[in-house]
Design a protein around this motif. Structure first.
Motif, PDB file in Angstrom:
ATOM      1  N   GLU A 137       0.821  -1.208   0.000  1.00 15.30           N
ATOM      2  CA  GLU A 137       0.000   0.000   0.000  1.00 15.30           C
ATOM      3  C   GLU A 137       0.856   1.259   0.000  1.00 15.30           C
ATOM      4  OE1 GLU A 137      -2.594  -0.520   3.353  1.00 15.30           O
ATOM      5  OE2 GLU A 137      -3.316  -2.413   2.496  1.00 15.30           O
ATOM      6  N   LEU A 139       3.795   1.558  -1.153  1.00 18.82           N
ATOM      7  CA  LEU A 139       4.439   1.696  -2.469  1.00 18.82           C
ATOM      8  C   LEU A 139       3.491   2.344  -3.470  1.00 18.82           C
ATOM      9  CD1 LEU A 139       6.767   1.038  -4.420  1.00 18.82           C
ATOM     10  CD2 LEU A 139       5.704  -1.175  -4.787  1.00 18.82           C
ATOM     11  N   ILE A 140       2.246   1.870  -3.510  1.00 21.38           N
ATOM     12  CA  ILE A 140       1.277   2.438  -4.443  1.00 21.38           C
ATOM     13  C   ILE A 140       1.056   3.924  -4.145  1.00 21.38           C
ATOM     14  CG2 ILE A 140      -1.118   2.347  -5.218  1.00 21.38           C
ATOM     15  CD1 ILE A 140       0.520   0.017  -6.186  1.00 21.38           C
ATOM     16  N   ASP A 141       0.915   4.219  -2.862  1.00 16.62           N
ATOM     17  CA  ASP A 141       0.719   5.625  -2.507  1.00 16.62           C
ATOM     18  C   ASP A 141       1.859   6.498  -3.018  1.00 16.62           C
ATOM     19  OD1 ASP A 141      -1.670   5.224  -1.293  1.00 16.62           O
ATOM     20  OD2 ASP A 141      -0.910   5.212   0.750  1.00 16.62           O
ATOM     21  N   GLU A 142       3.081   5.994  -2.858  1.00 17.33           N
ATOM     22  CA  GLU A 142       4.232   6.785  -3.324  1.00 17.33           C
ATOM     23  C   GLU A 142       4.252   6.891  -4.842  1.00 17.33           C
ATOM     24  OE1 GLU A 142       8.402   6.602  -2.000  1.00 17.33           O
ATOM     25  OE2 GLU A 142       7.614   5.313  -0.399  1.00 17.33           O
TER      26      GLU A 142
END
Lengths: 176, 176
Positions: A137, A139-142
């Motif tokens: 999660e 990683l996706i946010d970044e």
DNA sequence: TGGCAATAGTCGCATGGGTAATGATAACCT
DNA sequence: AGGTTATCATTACCCATGCGACTATTGCCA
């Protein structure tokens, strides 16, 4: 893929084979390919970024996907796992081999059907599974940091339509 | 990946680890992961669709990428090829091995620097190269059939921003 | 000029993915 | 019941990819 900057001088060639006529003007050949390269690049970069972050746990992204499915669906067979991951049974079987060798899961013979291995996570796997979900999660946010909420939703919706179309194209009996 | 439909009943767990506080409301955990899965899925489906269409030519998508670069930049070295494809030198070298074995290209020693192999396509490769370019364009057009021109442009622009961000994250010295 | 760092390519080992063939077992159906 | 068909898993053989070690060259610089 990446930097093939520079010239598209391709030697003019025959006057473009009989592509179906279009109503709207098409973007250039390279632009049409561009989105294909971009999608591959982004997928590769995401996988690499994830693997970088979970390497210390001794796992890879693909292995995390297995653990994640097994966490939600304990006791599934290898074939069911393969179907969930959308990979071949042989591929899933090899992944199970490696994960079993490293003690992340166990195969248990199905008592009622001797063809089937039922798969169960070990306690250690249950523990790291949650941690890896959090990492995913984050990683996706970044990765999506440069898009606002509306754009993320639009991106998701468009990619869903592209996936639908590609799945239709993969169907046996689609005009190539 | 695909059908992990059904329940997200995950047993509630500890009250979510210390994610950095956000101003905007976040989509659910699964939604955040969703776009990641989607991008991987679409990339995989595109590769599979392409490979299916060029298999009769005895080539793969990766090999086409090599031929394509060599068509535009004849005489480059293996290292330059690796950089263009954004793969490791070893990977590029093995690909060159296979392509040379199948007579799609030749290695020629650089007369001025004995470390370097200069790569040149064979005549047959030049011929199929163009055909595969056409196939790639047709594939993209089909895959994007459910998006109009504006959407395709928006998708491309957003994916470019995501790629930029991921490249920044891959940079040594980025806060994990 | 002589030595050492940088570069080009290869090799070994690993994961991950596909296809095809095979063996064991269930399921089905006449 | 018996034969045929389908399913599950494994194995063997491909390609693609990364990482690290290693060799052969070049280049640079003291």
């Amino acid at each position: 893929m990446g930097n093939d900057n520079l010239d598209n001088k391709r030697p003019a060639g025959p006057p473009s084979p009989p592509l179906p006529p279009r109503s709207r003007p098409l973007p250039s050949s390279d632009d049409r390919r561009h989105i294909g390269f971009l999608i591959s690049d982004v997928a590769r970069l995401m996988r690499a970024a994830f693997d970088r972050r979970v390497r210390r746990l001794g796992l890879t992204r693909s292995q995390w996907l297995v653990l994640s499915r097994l966490h939600r669906h304990p006791g599934i067979s290898q074939s069911e796992l393969a179907e969930m991951l959308e990979v071949e049974r042989a591929t899933a079987g090899r992944m199970v081999d490696r994960l079993e060798r490293s003690n992340w899961l166990v195969r248990q013979p199905d008592p009622a059907d001797r063809r089937i291995n039922r798969l169960y996570l070990t306690a250690e796997a249950e523990a790291v599974q949650a941690e890896m979900g959090t990492i995913a999660e984050g990683l996706i946010d970044e990765a999506m940091a440069l898009l606002d909420a509306g754009e993320r939703a639009a991106l998701t919706a468009m990619m869903e339509r592209v996936k639908t179309q590609l799945q239709a194209m993969a169907q046996p009996g689609a005009a190539p």
